[in-house]
Design a protein around this motif. Structure first.
Motif, PDB file in Angstrom:
ATOM      1  N   GLU A 280       0.841  -1.212   0.000  1.00 22.55           N
ATOM      2  CA  GLU A 280       0.000   0.000   0.000  1.00 22.55           C
ATOM      3  C   GLU A 280       0.876   1.263   0.000  1.00 22.55           C
ATOM      4  OE1 GLU A 280      -0.227  -1.941   3.429  1.00 22.55           O
ATOM      5  OE2 GLU A 280      -0.617  -3.361   1.810  1.00 22.55           O
ATOM      6  N   GLU A 281       1.947   1.217   0.774  1.00 16.94           N
ATOM      7  CA  GLU A 281       2.845   2.364   0.862  1.00 16.94           C
ATOM      8  C   GLU A 281       3.552   2.599  -0.480  1.00 16.94           C
ATOM      9  OE1 GLU A 281       6.511   3.935   3.671  1.00 16.94           O
ATOM     10  OE2 GLU A 281       5.730   1.920   3.982  1.00 16.94           O
ATOM     11  N   TYR A 282       3.975   1.520  -1.125  1.00 15.77           N
ATOM     12  CA  TYR A 282       4.621   1.628  -2.434  1.00 15.77           C
ATOM     13  C   TYR A 282       3.639   2.214  -3.456  1.00 15.77           C
ATOM     14  CZ  TYR A 282       9.195  -0.612  -1.752  1.00 15.77           C
ATOM     15  OH  TYR A 282      10.492  -0.875  -1.397  1.00 15.77           O
ATOM     16  N   GLU A 283       2.373   1.759  -3.418  1.00 19.65           N
ATOM     17  CA  GLU A 283       1.388   2.282  -4.368  1.00 19.65           C
ATOM     18  C   GLU A 283       1.203   3.776  -4.187  1.00 19.65           C
ATOM     19  OE1 GLU A 283      -2.177  -0.103  -3.970  1.00 19.65           O
ATOM     20  OE2 GLU A 283      -1.152  -1.867  -4.772  1.00 19.65           O
ATOM     21  N   LYS A 284       1.122   4.229  -2.953  1.00 19.25           N
ATOM     22  CA  LYS A 284       0.955   5.673  -2.680  1.00 19.25           C
ATOM     23  C   LYS A 284       2.190   6.467  -3.086  1.00 19.25           C
ATOM     24  CE  LYS A 284      -1.265   5.059   1.520  1.00 19.25           C
ATOM     25  NZ  LYS A 284      -1.261   5.364   2.932  1.00 19.25           N
ATOM     26  N   MET A 285       3.346   5.908  -2.787  1.00 17.30           N
ATOM     27  CA  MET A 285       4.592   6.657  -2.967  1.00 17.30           C
ATOM     28  C   MET A 285       5.145   6.601  -4.386  1.00 17.30           C
ATOM     29  SD  MET A 285       6.480   8.521  -0.907  1.00 17.30           S
ATOM     30  CE  MET A 285       6.523   7.939   0.764  1.00 17.30           C
TER      31      MET A 285
END
Length: 118
Positions: free
Chosen positions: A111-116
């Motif tokens: 999820e963090e990779y998708e946002k970032m």
């Protein structure tokens, strides 16, 4: 956008992150975090851009972390001492460490990779 991807090939989390980056066709420069760890100056720059606590950069599940008793030192050590410690051994750094020069992720959460990074 080109990313710098500090990783340890034997680390399952790193392999999962690499697979995610490849599946999303993101270009990155792969750097073996133990053979070529980020310098102290690079670590300070990455840390300052990350908006994370410095303790988040430590590989708390690593053998080296336990051997050196860092858990007991982390709360009383200065920022300078912690950066020196991180720069002393790539195995102390939580991985993968990814940056584009402005943004930073430590570890791998999809999820963090998708946002970032998307």
């Amino acid at each position: 956008m080109s990313l710098t991807f500090y990783w340890y090939p034997k680390c399952g989390t790193c392999r999962n992150a690499k697979k995610w980056l490849d599946e999303h066709h993101l270009s990155y420069k792969e750097i073996h975090i133990v053979e070529t760890p980020p310098s102290r100056a690079q670590l300070q720059d990455i840390y300052e851009k990350s908006n994370l606590e410095l303790k988040k950069f430590f590989n708390t599940s690593g053998q080296k972390y336990r051997e050196l008793g860092i858990k007991d030192k982390i709360s009383s050590a200065s920022e300078e001492e912690l950066l020196d410690l991180l720069a002393s051994d790539g195995m102390l750094i939580k991985r993968p460490l990814v940056t584009d020069g402005e943004k930073v992720t430590v570890g791998f959460k999809e999820e963090e990779y998708e946002k970032m990074w998307l």
